[in-house]
Design a protein around this motif. Sequence first.
Motif, mmCIF file in Angstrom:
data_model
loop_
_atom_site.group_PDB
_atom_site.id
_atom_site.type_symbol
_atom_site.label_atom_id
_atom_site.label_comp_id
_atom_site.label_asym_id
_atom_site.label_seq_id
_atom_site.Cartn_x
_atom_site.Cartn_y
_atom_site.Cartn_z
ATOM 1 N N ILE A 133 0.865 -1.175 0.000
ATOM 2 C CA ILE A 133 0.000 0.000 0.000
ATOM 3 C C ILE A 133 0.900 1.222 0.000
ATOM 4 O O ILE A 133 1.848 1.305 0.770
ATOM 5 N N SER A 134 0.575 2.211 -0.853
ATOM 6 C CA SER A 134 1.490 3.337 -1.006
ATOM 7 C C SER A 134 1.532 4.228 0.217
ATOM 8 O O SER A 134 2.576 4.764 0.554
ATOM 9 N N GLN A 135 0.398 4.406 0.903
ATOM 10 C CA GLN A 135 0.406 5.274 2.071
ATOM 11 C C GLN A 135 -0.834 5.028 2.914
ATOM 12 O O GLN A 135 -1.960 5.129 2.431
ATOM 13 N N TYR A 136 -0.626 4.712 4.197
ATOM 14 C CA TYR A 136 -1.755 4.579 5.103
ATOM 15 C C TYR A 136 -2.370 5.939 5.374
ATOM 16 O O TYR A 136 -1.661 6.942 5.516
ATOM 17 N N SER A 137 -3.695 5.987 5.464
ATOM 18 C CA SER A 137 -4.386 7.247 5.684
ATOM 19 C C SER A 137 -5.152 7.282 6.995
ATOM 20 O O SER A 137 -5.399 8.364 7.528
ATOM 21 N N SER A 138 -5.535 6.110 7.530
ATOM 22 C CA SER A 138 -6.400 6.115 8.709
ATOM 23 C C SER A 138 -6.238 4.820 9.485
ATOM 24 O O SER A 138 -5.771 3.802 8.956
#
Length: 481
Positions: A133-138
Amino acid sequence: MFQRYLIALSLALLTQAGAAEAQSDSRLRFETIFDLPFVQSLEFAPGGRELFVAVEGHLLQWELDPLNLVHHQNTQVLANEMVLGPDQRLYSVGLGSARGSFSQAGSKAVAFGRDEAAGAAFEVVEANSNLGISQYSSIAFDSGGNAILASASSYTASPFPRREDVQNGDARKYPQLKFRCGGVSQLSIFAIDGVDHYLASTAGQATLEFGKLDLGSERSAAGDCFMVEQMEKGQIRQPTFDAVRHAVIDLGDTPFSTDGASKAIMVLNPNTNKLSLFRIEPFGNTHFLSRLGALELDLGKFMPSGAQDAVLTDLATDAKGREVHVSSTSASVVLRFDFDGTGLNYRGRIATGAPVQRLEMSSDGAAAAIVTGRAPFGGDWRITVIENPAALSDWLQVPASFPSIKALQEQLNAQDLSAGFPDGILGPQTTTAVGDFLSGKGKTSPTSNEPDADAQMLYQSIVSSFPKYLLKEKPARLAND
């Protein structure tokens, strides 16, 4: 080296001293932390007595009342969200640096476990990255205390990974919840009738996805897509660019909780600048988001003249919706509302004097934080903490005087460094006196080999209000590295 010694000694001394006892719940109190770089995320401990702040790859922890910086460390995580979990670990998700450079960053989730031997300090106990996953957001927690991670660039969410599986290359074996409506910019998990449900704000759309949380063998979301903006017949849907923000509200025994609805969803739609409250209704053995009896406010009419075109993007509320703050990076004002059990009510505005960059509130409403600043990437940013925000009047300008600055001025004057009359207002005389002390002037010097208690206490007061004097140090010289 001796600067490092002083920082470590002063932080250790004040950490052991602990926070002062809270005063009456009826009072209103303000504090401000000055001159911060880019603030990524904030989190209050229960009761609003501690504040955690993520700034440019650093974690800082303050005790409040009085304001006291008790811990900081270099985390190498640019945090999209930071949450204190039910296990009392502080979870941070976002971008993690590769070999100390964020130019080669990958998605990262970190849990900081409280170090009992050091009191309030935290230490990293797990750090995992690169799960495809490129970037966790939450991040959100199920009823079992498991942390679930989501990404705005992926249609999946997965449990907090185990270090041994990542090291063995088995990260993709984690069960994943596959969403139907889009990548997730914000995730909430909560129980209804003892069953975990999830609510997701999808990235770049005015859409919510709601359903039962299922990380079983099927691993597919059972939720439905709920369009926040209801379309009338014949209307053409306008494109949306900003994801909606949501909060889960505990209704309690209120008229709005009829027909077995114990939860409601408060939604801020930046595309229309509307604040809504939707019920979660039972239907057989399932529950669904409902417009039946929904509440809605057009926020534009509450904005001051000249700011009606601001796009309102940030929402902060306590668990029951009794104190609700709304703002935007294009506005120098915070709108206040409450849910009184029957309706949404406008309660006034807070004039901040600078664009609002972030909002945060403790779950019990005991404290709120407003991050403001004019420079788009920080440097002049400040955090104003409001104790007991429910006591605010219907219109308020953030005050210029703060207890921590008054105490600092008294300490500087005691060192024969004139900070002027101790009025709590940060002015050029106080700033000059701080610089004089740090350069070695005054009765005692922070650069002496054996600084006395007064010098240690003064330095602690300075870095508590101006953490830039710690953050400017190279990572190798940070006190807790």
